[in-house]
Design a protein around this motif. Structure first.
Motif, PDB file in Angstrom:
ATOM      1  N   ASN A 109      -5.296 -88.178 -43.679  1.00  0.00           N
ATOM      2  CA  ASN A 109      -4.355 -88.486 -42.600  1.00  0.00           C
ATOM      3  C   ASN A 109      -4.707 -87.749 -41.315  1.00  0.00           C
ATOM      4  O   ASN A 109      -3.864 -87.110 -40.675  1.00  0.00           O
ATOM      5  CB  ASN A 109      -2.918 -88.165 -43.016  1.00  0.00           C
ATOM      6  CG  ASN A 109      -2.351 -89.192 -43.974  1.00  0.00           C
ATOM      7  OD1 ASN A 109      -2.837 -90.318 -44.052  1.00  0.00           O
ATOM      8  ND2 ASN A 109      -1.333 -88.802 -44.720  1.00  0.00           N
ATOM      9  N   ASP A 110      -5.992 -87.838 -40.929  1.00  0.00           N
ATOM     10  CA  ASP A 110      -6.494 -87.283 -39.668  1.00  0.00           C
ATOM     11  C   ASP A 110      -6.437 -85.767 -39.596  1.00  0.00           C
ATOM     12  O   ASP A 110      -6.457 -85.186 -38.506  1.00  0.00           O
ATOM     13  CB  ASP A 110      -5.747 -87.886 -38.465  1.00  0.00           C
ATOM     14  CG  ASP A 110      -6.088 -89.347 -38.260  1.00  0.00           C
ATOM     15  OD1 ASP A 110      -7.261 -89.712 -38.464  1.00  0.00           O
ATOM     16  OD2 ASP A 110      -5.195 -90.133 -37.893  1.00  0.00           O
ATOM     17  N   THR A 111      -6.376 -85.093 -40.729  1.00  0.00           N
ATOM     18  CA  THR A 111      -6.413 -83.631 -40.781  1.00  0.00           C
ATOM     19  C   THR A 111      -7.520 -83.205 -41.735  1.00  0.00           C
ATOM     20  O   THR A 111      -7.646 -83.751 -42.839  1.00  0.00           O
ATOM     21  CB  THR A 111      -5.070 -83.064 -41.266  1.00  0.00           C
ATOM     22  OG1 THR A 111      -4.039 -83.460 -40.360  1.00  0.00           O
ATOM     23  CG2 THR A 111      -5.118 -81.538 -41.322  1.00  0.00           C
ATOM     24  N   ARG A 112      -8.306 -82.212 -41.319  1.00  0.00           N
ATOM     25  CA  ARG A 112      -9.388 -81.725 -42.177  1.00  0.00           C
ATOM     26  C   ARG A 112      -8.817 -80.708 -43.157  1.00  0.00           C
ATOM     27  O   ARG A 112      -8.476 -79.594 -42.797  1.00  0.00           O
ATOM     28  CB  ARG A 112     -10.490 -81.094 -41.313  1.00  0.00           C
ATOM     29  CG  ARG A 112     -11.700 -80.672 -42.121  1.00  0.00           C
ATOM     30  CD  ARG A 112     -12.945 -80.521 -41.266  1.00  0.00           C
ATOM     31  NE  ARG A 112     -12.816 -79.498 -40.249  1.00  0.00           N
ATOM     32  CZ  ARG A 112     -13.769 -79.216 -39.346  1.00  0.00           C
ATOM     33  NH1 ARG A 112     -14.900 -79.903 -39.336  1.00  0.00           N
ATOM     34  NH2 ARG A 112     -13.583 -78.262 -38.461  1.00  0.00           N
ATOM     35  N   VAL A 113      -8.734 -81.106 -44.415  1.00  0.00           N
ATOM     36  CA  VAL A 113      -8.114 -80.266 -45.438  1.00  0.00           C
ATOM     37  C   VAL A 113      -9.140 -79.418 -46.178  1.00  0.00           C
ATOM     38  O   VAL A 113      -8.770 -78.553 -46.977  1.00  0.00           O
ATOM     39  CB  VAL A 113      -7.292 -81.111 -46.431  1.00  0.00           C
ATOM     40  CG1 VAL A 113      -6.154 -81.838 -45.712  1.00  0.00           C
ATOM     41  CG2 VAL A 113      -8.172 -82.109 -47.181  1.00  0.00           C
ATOM     42  N   LEU A 114     -10.414 -79.643 -45.949  1.00  0.00           N
ATOM     43  CA  LEU A 114     -11.480 -78.781 -46.461  1.00  0.00           C
ATOM     44  C   LEU A 114     -12.596 -78.826 -45.427  1.00  0.00           C
ATOM     45  O   LEU A 114     -13.176 -79.882 -45.164  1.00  0.00           O
ATOM     46  CB  LEU A 114     -11.991 -79.258 -47.821  1.00  0.00           C
ATOM     47  CG  LEU A 114     -12.965 -78.315 -48.537  1.00  0.00           C
ATOM     48  CD1 LEU A 114     -12.251 -77.034 -48.982  1.00  0.00           C
ATOM     49  CD2 LEU A 114     -13.608 -79.006 -49.735  1.00  0.00           C
ATOM     50  N   SER A 115     -12.883 -77.697 -44.801  1.00  0.00           N
ATOM     51  CA  SER A 115     -13.863 -77.655 -43.721  1.00  0.00           C
ATOM     52  C   SER A 115     -15.178 -77.012 -44.124  1.00  0.00           C
ATOM     53  O   SER A 115     -16.178 -77.139 -43.418  1.00  0.00           O
ATOM     54  CB  SER A 115     -13.281 -76.894 -42.520  1.00  0.00           C
ATOM     55  OG  SER A 115     -12.819 -75.614 -42.906  1.00  0.00           O
ATOM     56  N   ARG A 116     -15.164 -76.292 -45.253  1.00  0.00           N
ATOM     57  CA  ARG A 116     -16.373 -75.606 -45.677  1.00  0.00           C
ATOM     58  C   ARG A 116     -16.495 -75.705 -47.194  1.00  0.00           C
ATOM     59  O   ARG A 116     -15.557 -75.407 -47.933  1.00  0.00           O
ATOM     60  CB  ARG A 116     -16.327 -74.146 -45.235  1.00  0.00           C
ATOM     61  CG  ARG A 116     -17.642 -73.381 -45.434  1.00  0.00           C
ATOM     62  CD  ARG A 116     -17.576 -72.023 -44.737  1.00  0.00           C
ATOM     63  NE  ARG A 116     -18.798 -71.267 -44.908  1.00  0.00           N
ATOM     64  CZ  ARG A 116     -19.896 -71.416 -44.181  1.00  0.00           C
ATOM     65  NH1 ARG A 116     -19.913 -72.325 -43.215  1.00  0.00           N
ATOM     66  NH2 ARG A 116     -20.972 -70.674 -44.387  1.00  0.00           N
ATOM     67  N   LEU A 117     -17.657 -76.126 -47.658  1.00  0.00           N
ATOM     68  CA  LEU A 117     -17.948 -76.172 -49.088  1.00  0.00           C
ATOM     69  C   LEU A 117     -19.476 -76.162 -49.215  1.00  0.00           C
ATOM     70  O   LEU A 117     -20.126 -77.193 -49.046  1.00  0.00           O
ATOM     71  CB  LEU A 117     -17.363 -77.421 -49.741  1.00  0.00           C
ATOM     72  CG  LEU A 117     -17.457 -77.451 -51.269  1.00  0.00           C
ATOM     73  CD1 LEU A 117     -16.538 -76.405 -51.903  1.00  0.00           C
ATOM     74  CD2 LEU A 117     -17.130 -78.848 -51.811  1.00  0.00           C
ATOM     75  N   ILE A 118     -20.029 -75.000 -49.487  1.00  0.00           N
ATOM     76  CA  ILE A 118     -21.480 -74.826 -49.522  1.00  0.00           C
ATOM     77  C   ILE A 118     -21.884 -74.273 -50.880  1.00  0.00           C
ATOM     78  O   ILE A 118     -21.374 -73.236 -51.319  1.00  0.00           O
ATOM     79  CB  ILE A 118     -21.952 -73.877 -48.404  1.00  0.00           C
ATOM     80  CG1 ILE A 118     -21.570 -74.447 -47.031  1.00  0.00           C
ATOM     81  CG2 ILE A 118     -23.461 -73.645 -48.481  1.00  0.00           C
ATOM     82  CD1 ILE A 118     -21.881 -73.520 -45.872  1.00  0.00           C
ATOM     83  N   LEU A 119     -22.783 -74.977 -51.528  1.00  0.00           N
ATOM     84  CA  LEU A 119     -23.278 -74.577 -52.841  1.00  0.00           C
ATOM     85  C   LEU A 119     -24.574 -73.783 -52.679  1.00  0.00           C
ATOM     86  O   LEU A 119     -25.494 -74.221 -51.995  1.00  0.00           O
ATOM     87  CB  LEU A 119     -23.529 -75.812 -53.694  1.00  0.00           C
ATOM     88  CG  LEU A 119     -24.172 -75.572 -55.072  1.00  0.00           C
ATOM     89  CD1 LEU A 119     -23.198 -74.849 -55.983  1.00  0.00           C
ATOM     90  CD2 LEU A 119     -24.609 -76.900 -55.688  1.00  0.00           C
TER      91      LEU A 119
END
Length: 716
Positions: free
Chosen positions: A52-62
């Protein structure tokens, strides 16, 4: 699209080289979409998990062994359900006296979206000759940025971003917005990490030689259930079945001996399906990812029109949804007046707070006319007059807007001038601020009457006259006369005899903006020009001024402000080329349409069969690919739908469910395609297949199967 120019300049002026959107990978399901890099990582740029136009996860780096693994390959499955990245380890540090060289651990990262959630499986396989202790870690974060912030809009104030909390294998993120809404998301793992904090989870896996292990994670809004292999598999089946259902709606087109052409058809159909969200009002094609994963009026209507001959359900869903959001009041901030059809809608914090006007925005001058015209085309295609009767008050309100508000100076032409500085300065499909200008490059004073919008108005009045005849309304003659008045005005005021072409617009003083642009192709689509003038426009649009070899440029070479790297002033937009091609076909030309279809097909083959929103308009060079536009949406609905509109034009197919007929008028096929089959084409209560085959330099159409009553007529 909304504020397209600011997207372009923000991305290119933000400092250095932006990461091209065509290098990112996108997934979408409903109102949730994900944009990640080739490793599957989210790094806080234009990427992220959005809801809904909101970034709910901005970082996810493996990371593996404190380093990013070496990528082998990655991509999205042909049906757009899965993203998969294959990688391998770099040399691992010695742990307990054991270490592993590079390239012995295969890491498969496979993910999909379903029910507002990201599901990911990390499969680790040991192909070495010894057991391995494998250190693996995730870095994560959630900034709850509004989509407009991600695009570059600055905010003076934000709400409260809370410190993440964790409970062993689950991390919860929360943000209290200035709009009084708490937004929360959760990230959960199937295995408890050896160490977990607010931004990082670390694992240590013992991986025997020749064995494999799976780690599952889930992320989405609200609370998270415990991830597991069973949950991953069950939800994956649901996601794939849903996509299969969307892809199989309506009729299909195949080339029996054309695997690459079929791959383009399959990818285009899958992209339309990916972007289509099933709303309570029916299916609606969202405009595109990442910036426009939301209902747009103009984009939805044109995409539905592109697909209408194959799948009328999109048009029904679009018409019903837009009717429910028709404006009822005058608002300068929203650019709305009673009867006007929306341009776009947004669900983020900035829209809710009116920091941007796009929560429900009406700044599109063409959408209302297109809405009425699509209703007429839908009725003819399906015979569904029950829907037309339900929408009749909306159609009347739309035509009232055309006469009372759309024509601000009473000259009989639809025009625009933004009502507030926060709105769009240009309100046609070319909505960047530099796209409409006089021959010398000067910007026009408002109100501006765009050429193609008058064509849409002409089509709308014709549609109303036709619908009135079908439903028994006594205003058919009046509306037909309005269509004729628009036709006469356009032929008189926009035609440039010395150029043998139409001006792009009239300014507020009634002076023609004499730029030579692709907008005239849309006028052909409406059927407004006389046959002689349509022939003249076609001849010029097929010249080197417009033809790049990869499709038609939006602006002719040599014009003021021409720039093949610009957003609207010399680039190639597949949907724009398709509209022009369909317009050319409307006047009986098939060869040029087949040629343009072949050029767009060639372009698609260089973009992995997925056409972007636009690409640069440089001239085609032997052995070289088209030049990508760095911040183009990919995928994009009306780019994906372009092939189907062009196919209808080249095949000369016209369907009339009211009369129970399918007319095939002088069909052609693009070069290299010898056969095409249209299967399960529904016309009223009938279903049929149409096979097209090239025989002795001619293309013939052969009905293959019939159920119900329908007449197939060959016209030559």
């Amino acid at each position: 699209m909304d504020d397209a120019y600011s997207v372009q300049t923000t991305a290119l002026e933000a400092g250095g080289e932006p990461e091209a959107l065509d290098q990112l990978q996108a997934l979408k399901a409903g109102d949730t979409f994900l944009v990640a890099d080739g490793w599957g990582d989210l790094r806080g740029g234009a990427d992220g998990l959005f809801h809904n136009d909101t970034r709910v996860l901005s970082r996810l780096i493996l990371t593996v062994g404190q380093a990013r693994p070496s990528r082998l390959s990655s991509g999205v499955s042909r049906d757009n359900v899965y993203f998969t990245a294959h990688s391998t380890n770099r040399p691992l540090p010695p742990i307990g006296g054991r270490s592993a060289p590079a390239g012995v651990i295969h890491i498969e990262r496979r993910r999909f979206l379903w029910d507002g959630r990201l599901f990911e499986r990390v499969r680790m396989s040991n192909h070495g000759i010894e057991d391995v202790l494998l250190p693996l870690a995730y870095e994560f974060g959630a900034d709850f940025a509004d989509i407009f912030q991600v695009r570059g809009t600055r905010r003076d104030k934000r709400g409260t971003l809370h410190a993440p909390t964790h409970d062993g294998r689950r991390v919860t993120f929360a943000y209290d917005g200035l709009d009084g809404v708490r937004r929360a998301s959760c990230l959960a793992f199937s295995e408890p990490p050896a160490r977990i904090g607010a931004t990082r989870a670390e694992f240590m896996f013992s991986l025997p030689q020749g064995r494999r292990l799976d780690l599952y994670l889930e992320c989405g809004v609200g609370a998270c259930d415990a991830p597991s292999g069973e949950r991953w598999r069950c939800n994956a089946v649901a996601a794939r079945l849903d996509m299969r259902t969307k892809r199989r709606r309506g009729a299909s087109v195949r080339g029996p001996r054309s695997p690459r052409f079929n791959a383009w058809l399959d990818q285009s159909r899958a992209d339309v399906a990916l972007l289509t969200t099933d709303l309570p009002t029916g299916p609606y094609p969202y405009a595109g990812t990442p910036w426009f994963s939301t209902p747009f009026g103009r984009d939805g209507i044109i995409t539905a029109w592109q697909m209408l001959w194959l799948d009328p359900s999109l048009a029904r869903g679009v018409l019903t949804y837009l009717a429910g959001r028709q404006a009822t009041e005058v608002s300068a901030y929203r650019d709305s007046q009673p009867g006007k059809i929306m341009h776009e809608t947004r669900g983020g914090e900035m829209s809710a707070l009116h920091e941007v006007p796009f929560g429900l925005y009406y700044g599109g001058v063409d959408t209302t006319c297109l809405f009425v015209a699509l209703a007429g085309a839908y009725a003819r295609r399906t015979g569904d007059l029950d829907l037309i009767r339900r929408l009749w008050p909306n159609l009347i309100a739309a035509t009232d807007w055309m006469t009372q508000y759309g024509d601000s100076n009473g000259d009989g032409l639809i025009d625009y001038a933004r009502a507030a500085e926060t709105g769009l300065s240009n309100q046609g499909w070319k909505d960047s601020e530099d796209s409409i200008f006089h021959r010398d490059g000067r910007f026009p004073t408002g109100p501006v009457a765009l050429l193609e919008v008058q064509g849409y108005a002409f089509a709308a009045w014709q549609a109303m006259a036709d619908l009135a005849m079908l439903t028994g309304d006594d205003r058919a003659t009046e509306w037909a006369a309005r269509a004729e008045r628009v036709r006469v005005l356009v032929e008189d005021r926009f035609w440039m005899e010395d150029e043998q072409f139409y001006a792009i617009a009239l300014d507020g003083e009634g002076q023609a903006c004499r730029s030579i642009a692709s907008n005239a192709g849309h006028l052909l689509f409406s059927g407004l020009p006389s046959a002689a003038r349509a022939q003249a426009v076609t001849r010029r649009m097929l010249s080197a001024e417009f033809r790049s070899g990869w499709g038609l440029r939006t602006l002719a070479k040599g014009q003021a402000r021409y720039n093949p790297m610009s957003y609207h002033n010399g680039s190639v937009w597949p949907h724009d080329t398709a509209m022009a091609a369909a317009g050319i076909a409307r006047y009986g030309e098939r060869g040029p349409v087949a040629m343009l279809l072949g050029e767009i097909y060639s372009a698609a083959s260089h973009f992995s069969m997925r056409l972007p929103e636009l690409f640069c308009g440089f001239e085609r060079q032997p052995g070289e690919p088209p030049i990508a536009y760095p911040v183009a949406c990919l995928p994009q609905a009306w780019a994906a739908g372009s092939v189907f509109l062009m196919l209808q034009g080249v095949l000369g197919v016209k369907i009339d469910a009211i009369e129970g007929t399918v007319d095939v008028d002088t069909p052609a096929l693009p070069e290299g395609i010898e056969r095409l089959t249209v299967s399960n084409l529904s016309v009223g209560n009938a279903v049929l297949d149409l096979a097209f085959q090239r025989i002795d330099h001619h293309v013939v159409a052969m009905p293959r199967k019939r159920g119900g009553t329908v007449r197939v007529r060959s016209l030559r």
